[in-house]
Write an enzyme that holds these catalytic residues in place. Structure first.
Site, PDB file in Angstrom:
ATOM      1  N   LYS A  36      56.675  66.892 180.740  1.00  0.00           N
ATOM      2  CA  LYS A  36      56.498  65.758 180.406  1.00  0.00           C
ATOM      3  C   LYS A  36      57.081  64.614 181.168  1.00  0.00           C
ATOM      4  O   LYS A  36      57.078  63.529 180.385  1.00  0.00           O
ATOM      5  CB  LYS A  36      56.714  65.481 178.669  1.00  0.00           C
ATOM      6  CG  LYS A  36      56.376  66.720 177.744  1.00  0.00           C
ATOM      7  CD  LYS A  36      55.319  66.386 176.996  1.00  0.00           C
ATOM      8  CE  LYS A  36      55.028  67.529 176.052  1.00  0.00           C
ATOM      9  NZ  LYS A  36      53.523  68.254 176.467  1.00  0.00           N
ATOM     10  N   CYS A  37      57.430  64.791 182.272  1.00  0.00           N
ATOM     11  CA  CYS A  37      58.232  63.904 183.074  1.00  0.00           C
ATOM     12  C   CYS A  37      57.176  63.179 183.705  1.00  0.00           C
ATOM     13  O   CYS A  37      56.342  63.967 184.416  1.00  0.00           O
ATOM     14  CB  CYS A  37      59.283  64.394 183.718  1.00  0.00           C
ATOM     15  SG  CYS A  37      60.118  63.371 184.778  1.00  0.00           S
ATOM     16  N   GLY A  38      57.282  61.862 184.514  1.00  0.00           N
ATOM     17  CA  GLY A  38      56.428  61.442 185.469  1.00  0.00           C
ATOM     18  C   GLY A  38      56.644  61.971 186.695  1.00  0.00           C
ATOM     19  O   GLY A  38      55.568  61.861 187.452  1.00  0.00           O
TER      20      GLY A  38
END
Length: 159
Positions: A36-38
């Site tokens: 869920k990280c950019g």
């Protein structure tokens, strides 16, 4: 032996315990990953492509899910395995670990000691990367914002 990754045992994402000496003779790129990280799309896309291109030449990518950075890897091992399918990930994934703090996985304690960071040795975010030579010795460390493709010249030198 104590200066190599080969002394460590880790659990695969399927719960099987493996000794990292199974990677002897290969160049390894060890990465703490998250869903869920950019930085997730570029890292998983490039890591998957690099794995396909360099696996037969002796590169092994080892992904270690970690939920220590803004809760960006909240899923179970099964959910993580399902998530990475969209990126066609075939490199080795391991069970979720901590990379910092008192419960940090011993492999990461070792990696941080061998390749210290800027200012602090702590892993600063998802997708920090450690490059390990064919003898199992960590030779370089890259920050989260270093795209996997930017490491290719260093990987090619070691292969």
């Amino acid at each position: 032996m104590e200066d190599t990754i080969y002394q460590f045992k880790e659990k695969t994402i399927d719960g099987e315990e493996v000794t990292l000496d199974k990677y002897k003779g290969n160049v390894c790129l060890i990465v703490n990953v998250s869903s869920k990280c950019g930085l997730t799309p570029i890292n998983y896309t490039q890591l998957s492509a690099i794995d396909k291109q360099y696996r037969e030449k002796g590169l092994r990518i080892l992904g270690f899910p970690c939920n220590q950075f803004a809760g960006q890897e909240p899923g179970t091992e099964a959910e993580i395995k399902e998530f990475v399918k969209q990126y066609d990930v075939n490199f080795d994934l391991f069970s979720k670990i901590d990379v910092n703090g008192s419960k940090a996985d011993p492999l990461y304690v070792f990696l941080k000691k061998k390749q210290s960071g800027t200012l602090l040795d702590a892993i600063k975010w998802n997708f920090s990367k450690f490059l390990v030579n064919k003898e199992g010795v960590p030779v370089n460390r890259y920050g989260p914002k270093t795209a996997p493709n930017d490491i290719l010249p260093d990987i090619e030198k070691l292969l």
